[in-house]
Every structure is written in structure tokens, then in C-alpha cells.
Design a protein around this motif. Sequence first.
Motif, PDB file in Angstrom:
ATOM      1  N   LYS A  74     -19.331  35.455  -1.519  1.00 23.72           N
ATOM      2  CA  LYS A  74     -18.617  35.395  -2.801  1.00 23.72           C
ATOM      3  C   LYS A  74     -17.669  34.193  -2.826  1.00 23.72           C
ATOM      4  O   LYS A  74     -17.484  33.552  -3.857  1.00 23.72           O
ATOM      5  CB  LYS A  74     -17.823  36.696  -2.986  1.00 23.72           C
ATOM      6  CG  LYS A  74     -17.118  36.812  -4.310  1.00 23.72           C
ATOM      7  CD  LYS A  74     -16.389  38.148  -4.424  1.00 23.72           C
ATOM      8  CE  LYS A  74     -15.602  38.228  -5.715  1.00 23.72           C
ATOM      9  NZ  LYS A  74     -14.771  39.447  -5.761  1.00 23.72           N
ATOM     10  N   ASP A  75     -17.078  33.861  -1.671  1.00 20.47           N
ATOM     11  CA  ASP A  75     -16.193  32.699  -1.547  1.00 20.47           C
ATOM     12  C   ASP A  75     -16.925  31.424  -1.961  1.00 20.47           C
ATOM     13  O   ASP A  75     -16.432  30.612  -2.750  1.00 20.47           O
ATOM     14  CB  ASP A  75     -15.676  32.570  -0.100  1.00 20.47           C
ATOM     15  CG  ASP A  75     -16.790  32.645   0.941  1.00 20.47           C
ATOM     16  OD1 ASP A  75     -17.656  33.529   0.828  1.00 20.47           O
ATOM     17  OD2 ASP A  75     -16.815  31.809   1.856  1.00 20.47           O
ATOM     18  N   LEU A  78     -17.846  31.484  -5.767  1.00 20.69           N
ATOM     19  CA  LEU A  78     -16.707  31.213  -6.660  1.00 20.69           C
ATOM     20  C   LEU A  78     -16.400  29.727  -6.711  1.00 20.69           C
ATOM     21  O   LEU A  78     -16.045  29.199  -7.757  1.00 20.69           O
ATOM     22  CB  LEU A  78     -15.473  31.997  -6.211  1.00 20.69           C
ATOM     23  CG  LEU A  78     -15.533  33.497  -6.491  1.00 20.69           C
ATOM     24  CD1 LEU A  78     -14.371  34.212  -5.806  1.00 20.69           C
ATOM     25  CD2 LEU A  78     -15.516  33.774  -7.993  1.00 20.69           C
ATOM     26  N   GLN A  87     -27.218  36.884 -10.063  1.00 22.82           N
ATOM     27  CA  GLN A  87     -26.638  37.521  -8.869  1.00 22.82           C
ATOM     28  C   GLN A  87     -26.817  39.029  -8.947  1.00 22.82           C
ATOM     29  O   GLN A  87     -25.879  39.753  -9.268  1.00 22.82           O
ATOM     30  CB  GLN A  87     -25.153  37.179  -8.749  1.00 22.82           C
ATOM     31  CG  GLN A  87     -24.872  35.683  -8.638  1.00 22.82           C
ATOM     32  CD  GLN A  87     -23.390  35.376  -8.486  1.00 22.82           C
ATOM     33  OE1 GLN A  87     -22.624  36.139  -7.907  1.00 22.82           O
ATOM     34  NE2 GLN A  87     -22.973  34.241  -9.011  1.00 22.82           N
ATOM     35  N   ASP A  90     -24.915  42.890  -4.703  1.00 22.27           N
ATOM     36  CA  ASP A  90     -23.918  42.696  -3.655  1.00 22.27           C
ATOM     37  C   ASP A  90     -24.504  43.311  -2.398  1.00 22.27           C
ATOM     38  O   ASP A  90     -24.743  44.517  -2.347  1.00 22.27           O
ATOM     39  CB  ASP A  90     -22.609  43.402  -4.046  1.00 22.27           C
ATOM     40  CG  ASP A  90     -21.522  43.214  -2.997  1.00 22.27           C
ATOM     41  OD1 ASP A  90     -21.833  42.753  -1.869  1.00 22.27           O
ATOM     42  OD2 ASP A  90     -20.352  43.529  -3.291  1.00 22.27           O
ATOM     43  N   ILE A 184     -14.317  39.945   0.223  1.00 26.41           N
ATOM     44  CA  ILE A 184     -15.476  39.047   0.163  1.00 26.41           C
ATOM     45  C   ILE A 184     -16.676  39.718   0.828  1.00 26.41           C
ATOM     46  O   ILE A 184     -16.542  40.352   1.869  1.00 26.41           O
ATOM     47  CB  ILE A 184     -15.156  37.728   0.933  1.00 26.41           C
ATOM     48  CG1 ILE A 184     -13.956  36.987   0.328  1.00 26.41           C
ATOM     49  CG2 ILE A 184     -16.391  36.842   1.036  1.00 26.41           C
ATOM     50  CD1 ILE A 184     -14.211  36.278  -0.981  1.00 26.41           C
ATOM     51  N   SER A 186     -21.358  39.106   0.828  1.00 24.36           N
ATOM     52  CA  SER A 186     -22.389  38.160   0.389  1.00 24.36           C
ATOM     53  C   SER A 186     -23.281  38.779  -0.674  1.00 24.36           C
ATOM     54  O   SER A 186     -23.520  39.988  -0.684  1.00 24.36           O
ATOM     55  CB  SER A 186     -23.232  37.696   1.566  1.00 24.36           C
ATOM     56  OG  SER A 186     -22.491  36.794   2.350  1.00 24.36           O
ATOM     57  N   ARG A 187     -23.758  37.944  -1.549  1.00 23.52           N
ATOM     58  CA  ARG A 187     -24.641  38.368  -2.642  1.00 23.52           C
ATOM     59  C   ARG A 187     -26.008  37.729  -2.527  1.00 23.52           C
ATOM     60  O   ARG A 187     -26.138  36.615  -2.026  1.00 23.52           O
ATOM     61  CB  ARG A 187     -24.058  37.928  -3.995  1.00 23.52           C
ATOM     62  CG  ARG A 187     -22.989  38.864  -4.503  1.00 23.52           C
ATOM     63  CD  ARG A 187     -21.672  38.224  -4.507  1.00 23.52           C
ATOM     64  NE  ARG A 187     -20.590  39.201  -4.455  1.00 23.52           N
ATOM     65  CZ  ARG A 187     -20.111  39.831  -5.513  1.00 23.52           C
ATOM     66  NH1 ARG A 187     -20.621  39.616  -6.709  1.00 23.52           N
ATOM     67  NH2 ARG A 187     -19.120  40.681  -5.387  1.00 23.52           N
TER      68      ARG A 187
END
Length: 217
Positions: A74-75, A78, A87, A90, A184, A186-187
Motif C-alpha cells: 500500500k505504501d 500510495l 486493486q 487486499d 500497510i 500488500s494488494r
Amino acid sequence: MNQSLTLALSKGRIFDETLPLLEAAGITVSDDPEQSRKLILPTSDPVIRVVIVRASDVPTYVQYGAADFGVAGKDVLLEHGGEGLYQPVDLNIAKCRMSVAVSAGFDYASAVRQGARLRVATKYVNVAREHFAAKGVHVDLIKLYGSMELGPLVGLSDAIVDLVSTGSTLRANHLVEVEQIMDISSRLVVNRAALKTKREKLQPIIEAFERAASLKQ
Ligand code: PRT
Ligand code: MG
């Protein structure tokens, strides 16, 4: 119609934690990117291949369709902005938090209270800018590409915005976490065009990832 698929992954925790999800979709990867220098890895499915790229480059490969899908934090998403990316899931992997940290001796609360201009070193300038703007704190952002923890130790910055998981990197460098900005994980990211043209092949994989990820909560 060409239904071959390219999956973009970064080596390290994202590769390692995506393997079980791929297995849930019946796909195995036999090469280990830590051992092999290959950047394109075949899988047990003859029409699916994995490309190994830098974590922060995954959204770019998928956005331009050089990869049909990928896994990104997610970091990273963004900072990238997510343009051209769908997306759907998650994945609940590579979890950590984005936080503000300062040197053990630095009085963050009073610096913020006094309205001092804070120097903040970070790789995550977009997230940091929004976070401090929402708090009404004036900051000078200093963009770094790694080793943010060094910033306050050598007088480059008053604070850093970085990812924290166990907290041991902060502790080892005498830094203290003073604010948690967000959780946070990952997606799964999918190229918007591929989602339409390769749906037949992609959809079952997305669904398998979704099921496997929901078991991880
Ligand atoms: O390492 P490289 O420069 O190649 O790229 P990268 O750092 O972007 O990739 P990688 O593989 O390290 O991280 C990929 C993704 O994993 C990130 O985008 C995050 O979404 C996620 N993730 C989960 C983390 C961490 N946990 C993490 N702990 N990414 C980085 N860290 C780093 C953090 O930056 C800090 O330096 O680990 C250190 C802190 O860890 P602790 O356990 O000491 O708190
Ligand atoms: Mg790293």
C-alpha cells in the motif's frame, strides 16, 4: 485471443508471501529469485510467467501492461498514485505500519505544539505531506531512497516517516516511534485493459488469491 499472463513481483518478502497464494491457485514457481539471476521465471502453468522487479516498480510495469498483474505494498501504491490499476484484493501479506519516528532525545510533542517547522526525511513524501498537512504541522520534506533511520542521527532531519514491523531497526538506531500513520499490507494490482481482454484466465486466479487472503486475516 492471447491469454498468456505476466505477474510482477519483487524478491524478498513479497515473493515469499505470494508463493502460497499462487499455490492456492494451483501455480508453482520452482526458481528462487534469491539464488537465480533470472528476471523472468517460468511457472508450472505454461502460459503464466513471473517477472522480478523492484518493489516500487511493480505498479509501473502493471500500469503500462508490461505485466498483467502484480503484488505491491500500500505504501508503494500510495506513492505511485494507482493510475491504470485495478486493486481488487487486499492480500493481507507483508504487513507493517507507516510511522513517524524521532531520535530518543527529541521532544516531538512540544516541537509540534510550538508550531516549529519540522524537517522530515522519507521515501514516502506523498503520504508524509498529507499526514502533516492534516495535522496542520509545517514540514520541510527531504526525499530519501533508503536508510531513513540515519536522517535524525546525523542531523539531516528531525523526524522520519518509515515502515515499521518489529521495531528492531528503530531500537537499534535509538529512534522512537511517536505516531502511527496507517497500517500497510500488500494488494493485488491488475492492469485495467488486461482485466477485460484476459478475464477468462485472470478471474480464477484473482478468486483463488481472494479466498487464500481471507483465510489469513
Ligand atoms: O529493499 P528495496 O530497496 O529493494 O525495496 P523495498 O524496501 O521497497 O522492498 P522490500 O522487499 O523491502 O519491501 C516490499 C514491501 O514490503 C514494502 O513496500 C512494504 O509494503 C512491505 N514491508 C513489510 C516492509 C516491511 N514490512 C519492513 N519492515 N518494507 C520494508 N520494511 C523495512 C522498513 O523500511 C525498515 O527499514 O524494514 C525496516 C523495519 O523493520 P523492523 O522489523 O526492524 O521494524
Ligand atoms: Mg527493503
